[in-house]
Design a protein around this motif. Structure first.
Motif, PDB file in Angstrom:
ATOM      1  N   GLY A 187       0.829  -1.017  -0.028  1.00  0.00           N
ATOM      2  CA  GLY A 187      -0.027   0.146   0.015  1.00  0.00           C
ATOM      3  C   GLY A 187       0.860   1.209  -0.036  1.00  0.00           C
ATOM      4  O   GLY A 187       2.108   1.335  -0.017  1.00  0.00           O
ATOM      5  N   PHE A 188       0.245   2.594   0.215  1.00  0.00           N
ATOM      6  CA  PHE A 188       0.814   3.689   0.051  1.00  0.00           C
ATOM      7  C   PHE A 188       1.620   4.052   1.601  1.00  0.00           C
ATOM      8  O   PHE A 188       0.994   3.442   2.490  1.00  0.00           O
ATOM      9  CB  PHE A 188      -0.149   4.691  -0.061  1.00  0.00           C
ATOM     10  N   ARG A 189       2.823   4.373   1.476  1.00  0.00           N
ATOM     11  CA  ARG A 189       3.579   4.751   2.660  1.00  0.00           C
ATOM     12  C   ARG A 189       4.048   6.132   2.446  1.00  0.00           C
ATOM     13  O   ARG A 189       4.772   6.479   1.481  1.00  0.00           O
ATOM     14  CB  ARG A 189       4.720   3.898   2.859  1.00  0.00           C
ATOM     15  N   ASP A 190       3.708   6.906   3.500  1.00  0.00           N
ATOM     16  CA  ASP A 190       4.395   8.380   3.350  1.00  0.00           C
ATOM     17  C   ASP A 190       5.716   8.267   3.662  1.00  0.00           C
ATOM     18  O   ASP A 190       6.572   7.448   4.228  1.00  0.00           O
ATOM     19  CB  ASP A 190       3.607   9.107   4.698  1.00  0.00           C
ATOM     20  N   ASN A 191       6.599   9.074   2.795  1.00  0.00           N
ATOM     21  CA  ASN A 191       7.979   9.067   2.920  1.00  0.00           C
ATOM     22  C   ASN A 191       8.488   7.707   2.552  1.00  0.00           C
ATOM     23  O   ASN A 191       9.389   7.021   3.232  1.00  0.00           O
ATOM     24  CB  ASN A 191       8.656   9.646   4.226  1.00  0.00           C
ATOM     25  N   ALA A 192       8.063   7.092   1.345  1.00  0.00           N
ATOM     26  CA  ALA A 192       8.416   5.603   1.160  1.00  0.00           C
ATOM     27  C   ALA A 192      10.008   5.476   1.120  1.00  0.00           C
ATOM     28  O   ALA A 192      10.508   4.378   1.174  1.00  0.00           O
ATOM     29  CB  ALA A 192       7.617   5.411  -0.086  1.00  0.00           C
ATOM     30  N   LEU A 193      10.687   6.527   0.832  1.00  0.00           N
ATOM     31  CA  LEU A 193      12.112   6.253   0.708  1.00  0.00           C
ATOM     32  C   LEU A 193      12.736   5.652   1.783  1.00  0.00           C
ATOM     33  O   LEU A 193      13.917   5.238   1.975  1.00  0.00           O
ATOM     34  CB  LEU A 193      12.738   7.732   0.485  1.00  0.00           C
ATOM     35  N   ARG A 194      12.120   6.127   3.152  1.00  0.00           N
ATOM     36  CA  ARG A 194      12.485   5.662   4.529  1.00  0.00           C
ATOM     37  C   ARG A 194      12.712   4.249   4.457  1.00  0.00           C
ATOM     38  O   ARG A 194      13.601   3.493   5.153  1.00  0.00           O
ATOM     39  CB  ARG A 194      11.494   6.065   5.608  1.00  0.00           C
ATOM     40  N   TYR A 195      12.186   3.305   3.793  1.00  0.00           N
ATOM     41  CA  TYR A 195      12.021   1.789   3.730  1.00  0.00           C
ATOM     42  C   TYR A 195      12.957   1.199   2.538  1.00  0.00           C
ATOM     43  O   TYR A 195      12.780   0.068   2.403  1.00  0.00           O
ATOM     44  CB  TYR A 195      10.490   1.333   3.471  1.00  0.00           C
ATOM     45  N   VAL A 196      13.521   1.929   1.604  1.00  0.00           N
ATOM     46  CA  VAL A 196      14.318   1.313   0.876  1.00  0.00           C
ATOM     47  C   VAL A 196      15.171   0.332   1.110  1.00  0.00           C
ATOM     48  O   VAL A 196      15.090  -0.721   0.597  1.00  0.00           O
ATOM     49  CB  VAL A 196      15.209   2.721   0.006  1.00  0.00           C
ATOM     50  N   ARG A 197      15.995   0.553   2.225  1.00  0.00           N
ATOM     51  CA  ARG A 197      16.936  -0.323   2.650  1.00  0.00           C
ATOM     52  C   ARG A 197      16.202  -1.709   3.150  1.00  0.00           C
ATOM     53  O   ARG A 197      16.858  -2.806   3.693  1.00  0.00           O
ATOM     54  CB  ARG A 197      17.764  -0.076   3.718  1.00  0.00           C
TER      55      ARG A 197
END
Length: 381
Positions: free
Chosen positions: A262-272
């Motif tokens: 689903g949509f995640r705000d500030n999705a870049l936080r989860y790249v790793r």
């Protein structure tokens, strides 16, 4: 010393809490405050209480309805004309087709010294009437930017007033220092996403719409699910394809192995959270999500579309054919077969390429140079 007045016109309110990939904001960061007074204007939308605003000196929200921006747009054009005439801008930067088209029409009377139109993708000038109108309206006040060499070439190929003299490629970039500071470590990212810790995780980020090609990624992963029983797939994003993609996951026996997050705000936080970054799009203007994956030091897989091909080859990634399950399967197989050290080395190669070729400081310098040279050309001799 005179401060030049710069307006940047956006189709919609879209300011994010962090601006690592907000290139409109990054353009304003390029402009020294003692020489430029900046205004960000949005044709539609405005921030709700607590939502972020632009770093510009001034923000303007026209709040036009969808209907006001269709057809002839006479009311919207009149309001924009009066605003620009009152403010007497020296520079107007227009993002995407609608703002560019509106200023092309209005600058016949406004005579703003420098107008810059930014194209973020392909297709904006495919329609014959758009090309005819654009060719009629482009004059010496205008410069144009494509966000990749491929987008610049698209504009030139339209043959409607875009030339090598007035059209430039300024490649999108990402603030890697800011991006890395936001990213959670692998364990915490997986915990927050509800993903398993001791697995190989293939990740993707993007709206769940057909052009992003997620269905082909799911099918390719399904072809390898028995060969790599500890591998999993996760996709961050929301969209109209969600139900269909979930049905495909269930049909292919991937329940518990493939996850729509689903949509995640500030999705870049989860790249790793991921070990491999996949972008199987059927078309892209540039594909900032690809740069975001590189910023997390991930090896990358992406489609052979004009805007992404030089990025993926430069980063040493795996190039696949659009909508081709077989080539996606082969690319995934190559990466999943690597040991941890070899996979890590591929990620470091991608990160090194990102820093060398998509540096945010270079991006800012290029826009500053374009604006300064454009203004200098308008000064009386």
């Amino acid at each position: 010393m005179k401060r030049f007045k710069v307006l940047q016109l956006q189709p919609d309110y879209n300011i994010k809490q962090h601006d690592f990939a907000d290139l409109a904001e990054q353009i304003f960061k390029a402009l020294p405050a003692d020489r430029f007074e900046t205004t960000m204007a949005f044709l539609k939308g405005r921030p709700a209480p607590g939502q972020p605003v632009s770093r510009a000196d001034h923000s303007v929200y026209f709040d036009f309805s969808d209907g006001a921006l269709k057809g002839m747009r006479l009311k919207a054009l009149w309001q924009l004309y009066r605003f620009c005439r009152r403010e007497r801008f020296d520079v107007v930067i227009c993002n995407r087709f609608k703002p560019v088209n509106m200023l092309l029409q209005l600058n016949r009377w406004l005579k703003i010294p420098l107008c810059i139109g930014i194209s973020h993708g392909f297709g904006e000038y495919d329609r014959t009437y758009r090309r005819r109108q654009t060719q009629r309206l482009i004059d010496g006040h205008w410069q144009f930017v494509g966000v990749s060499p491929a987008v610049k070439q698209y504009l030139l190929d339209c043959k409607c007033g875009f030339t090598d003299a007035n059209t430039h490629a300024i490649t999108n970039a990402i603030d890697t220092d800011q991006a890395q500071a936001l990213q959670l470590d692998k364990a915490e990212a997986r915990t927050q996403l509800g993903l398993a810790q001791n697995v190989r995780m293939v990740g993707a980020l993007g709206r769940l719409v057909p052009v992003k090609g997620h269905t082909y990624l799911i099918q390719a992963f399904a072809a390898l699910k028995d060969k790599y029983p500890t591998a999993q797939l996760a996709i961050i994003g929301a969209g109209r394809e969600q139900a269909r993609l979930q049905a495909e996951i269930d049909r292919l026996g991937l329940t518990g192995r493939a996850h729509l997050l689903g949509f995640r705000d500030n999705a870049l936080r989860y790249v790793r959270a991921f070990d491999i970054w996949a972008m199987p799009s059927l078309a892209e203007g540039l594909g900032l999500a690809l740069l975001e994956g590189m910023s997390g030091r991930l090896p990358v897989i992406a489609s052979d579309v004009p805007a992404m091909l030089p990025l993926i080859t430069g980063a040493g990634g795996e190039v696949v054919k659009p909508a081709d399950v077989a080539s996606l399967t082969t690319a995934l197989d190559r990466y999943l077969a690597l040991d941890d050290a070899a996979l890590h080395a591929k990620g470091e190669q991608a990160y090194h390429y990102l820093n060398q070729h998509h540096d945010i400081d270079v991006f800012r310098q290029q826009y500053l140079a374009l604006i300064e040279s454009g203004l200098a050309a308008k000064e009386p001799k």
